[in-house]
Design an enzyme around this catalytic site. Structure first.
Site, PDB file in Angstrom:
ATOM      1  N   HIS A 261       1.665   4.280  -2.949  1.00 20.49           N
ATOM      2  CA  HIS A 261       1.655   5.752  -2.890  1.00 20.49           C
ATOM      3  C   HIS A 261       2.985   6.302  -3.403  1.00 20.49           C
ATOM      4  O   HIS A 261       3.035   7.250  -4.185  1.00 20.49           O
ATOM      5  CB  HIS A 261       1.520   6.232  -1.439  1.00 20.49           C
ATOM      6  CG  HIS A 261       0.141   6.086  -0.861  1.00 20.49           C
ATOM      7  ND1 HIS A 261      -0.966   6.619  -1.450  1.00 20.49           N
ATOM      8  CD2 HIS A 261      -0.283   5.495   0.286  1.00 20.49           C
ATOM      9  CE1 HIS A 261      -2.035   6.351  -0.687  1.00 20.49           C
ATOM     10  NE2 HIS A 261      -1.639   5.662   0.363  1.00 20.49           N
TER      11      HIS A 261
ATOM     12  N   HIS B  88       0.836  -1.196   0.000  1.00 23.20           N
ATOM     13  CA  HIS B  88       0.000   0.000   0.000  1.00 23.20           C
ATOM     14  C   HIS B  88       0.884   1.266   0.000  1.00 23.20           C
ATOM     15  O   HIS B  88       0.715   2.153  -0.833  1.00 23.20           O
ATOM     16  CB  HIS B  88      -0.914  -0.038   1.233  1.00 23.20           C
ATOM     17  CG  HIS B  88      -1.836   1.126   1.364  1.00 23.20           C
ATOM     18  ND1 HIS B  88      -3.186   1.045   1.121  1.00 23.20           N
ATOM     19  CD2 HIS B  88      -1.606   2.421   1.701  1.00 23.20           C
ATOM     20  CE1 HIS B  88      -3.748   2.227   1.313  1.00 23.20           C
ATOM     21  NE2 HIS B  88      -2.807   3.094   1.668  1.00 23.20           N
ATOM     22  N   GLU B  89       1.842   1.310   0.918  1.00 25.67           N
ATOM     23  CA  GLU B  89       2.687   2.510   1.016  1.00 25.67           C
ATOM     24  C   GLU B  89       3.587   2.672  -0.207  1.00 25.67           C
ATOM     25  O   GLU B  89       3.757   3.778  -0.728  1.00 25.67           O
ATOM     26  CB  GLU B  89       3.540   2.482   2.292  1.00 25.67           C
ATOM     27  CG  GLU B  89       2.732   2.543   3.585  1.00 25.67           C
ATOM     28  CD  GLU B  89       1.752   3.709   3.634  1.00 25.67           C
ATOM     29  OE1 GLU B  89       2.065   4.791   3.092  1.00 25.67           O
ATOM     30  OE2 GLU B  89       0.658   3.547   4.201  1.00 25.67           O
TER      31      GLU B  89
END
Ligand code: ZN
Length: 385
Positions: A194, A190-191
């Site tokens: 980004h 997820h990170e």
């Protein structure tokens, strides 16, 4: 000094001021008593209204030059009673914005006076790293750094304490990292989602670091270097931010499949909706054209007004707004998914590295990504401390 509300306090205050003229009266947080009257649901607050009425009466009572100047401060000038702002009352407004770099440096110098700061720490560099910080944030930053210094039994505040304090002020207290496992991998993807979208989309702010150390509500965080000039933001920058915010969810979908997506993207999606809606209704950046639709921001905050004011557009326009908002969000979503799909190899490598090290800084990330893809040059560069 007078604390609290009450008409008699206001009378006493002005009586004392007249005895001591010439003088200044300073009222902090004027919105506590000066809020628009009669807008509260189920009737106003009597004591507060009486206080306000007394204040208005006293201010009108000045004849000629009595040598008393009244200054008041508030963060919410928009909710003040209009009677307060009439000529002869508070008829001059001075906006005190968040400080610019020079202002921040001067504020830091004031708060650094009573602290032992290591000579190699440059306040100038801290000022550069903190665009958007208010004076109170900066004071808090140096206090937090001092607390960390004492806890670490050091003699003086070093760059490490400042660095940690910035993170704490922006994102809250540090938690304990998750142990390795499926959810840690998912958060890592997820990170990195980004971070990779933020790195590869041209108009996105540069990535400062990615971390799996939880802070506040967040299980992991991707930090972007904020730009100094927060005044004007272009459509393309907003679209880039939307794609970047979608990067987390997009990575979950691409890697784990749409059944496995998590609640972790809730905050991201909220940000996206807000940005997209503002693009359509406030900044005229959609197919609906350059028109402002509906009241400005902050309407909802003032409950009384929010309930009575009606939308200034038809049902049909409302559904076109929703449609445009969805289109903008979906555009960002698809762009993010495309970037994730096309860069799977480097994403896997970055995820392994992130799980191993827990934090990857922006320069290293950029270095690794540039071995696989062309990283667009970001215009602004804010030196890190
Ligand atoms: Zn996220």
């Amino acid at each position: 000094m007078f604390v609290g509300v009450g008409a008699s306090r206001v009378r006493d205050l002005f009586k004392k001021a007249k005895e001591n003229a010439p003088c200044l009266i300073f009222i902090d947080e004027i919105d506590a008593v000066g809020r628009q009257r009669g807008a509260g649901i189920g009737g106003g607050n009597d004591e507060r209204e009486q206080t306000l009425n007394q204040l208005l009466t006293e201010m009108d009572g000045f004849e000629g030059n009595t040598g008393i100047i009244i200054i008041a401060a508030t963060n919410r000038a928009d909710v003040l009673d209009s009677a307060l702002m009439r000529p002869g009352r508070f008829d001059r407004q001075v906006m005190v914005d968040n400080p610019d770099i020079k202002g921040r440096l001067e504020i830091l110098e004031v708060h650094a006076r009573d602290k032992k700061i290591a000579p190699e720490v440059s306040l100038d560099a801290i000022a550069r790293r903190t665009p958007g910080f208010s004076g109170a944030d900066l004071a808090n930053l140096l206090n937090e750094a001092a607390i960390l210094t004492a806890r670490r039994r050091k003699e003086a505040v070093t760059i490490h304490e400042i660095d940690d304090a910035v993170d704490r002020v922006v994102a809250g207290m540090e938690g304990t990292p998750l142990t390795d496992g499926k959810s840690k991998r998912l958060i890592a993807y997820h990170e990195i989602g980004h971070a990779i979208v933020g790195t590869l989309v041209k108009d996105h702010d540069p990535v400062q670091k990615v971390t799996l150390i939880p802070r506040g509500q967040a299980q992991g965080l991707t930090w972007f270097t904020p730009s100094e000039d927060q005044g004007l933001v272009s459509r393309s920058q907003l679209m880039a931010r939307i794609a970047g915010a979608m990067g987390g969810r997009a990575a979950e979908e691409e890697i784990f499949g749409s059944d496995e997506v998590t609640t972790g993207a809730g905050g991201d999606l909220q940000q996206v909706s807000e940005m997209a809606r503002q693009m359509v209704t406030v900044y005229g950046m959609s197919d609906l054209g350059p028109i402002a639709l509906g009241g400005g921001q902050g309407d909802q905050v003032f409950l009384g007004a929010g309930l009575t004011s009606r939308a200034e557009y038809s049902e049909e326009v409302a559904s076109r707004i929703d449609d445009q908002v969805r289109q903008i969000a979906e555009h960002g979503h698809q762009l993010a998914r495309k970037i994730i799909r096309e860069n799977r190899e480097v994403i896997d490598r970055l995820v392994d590295l992130l799980i191993e090290k827990e934090t990857i800084d922006g320069e290293e990330l950029k270095q690794i990504v540039s071995e696989y893809a062309e990283v667009p040059e970001k215009e602004r560069f804010v030196p890190q401390i």
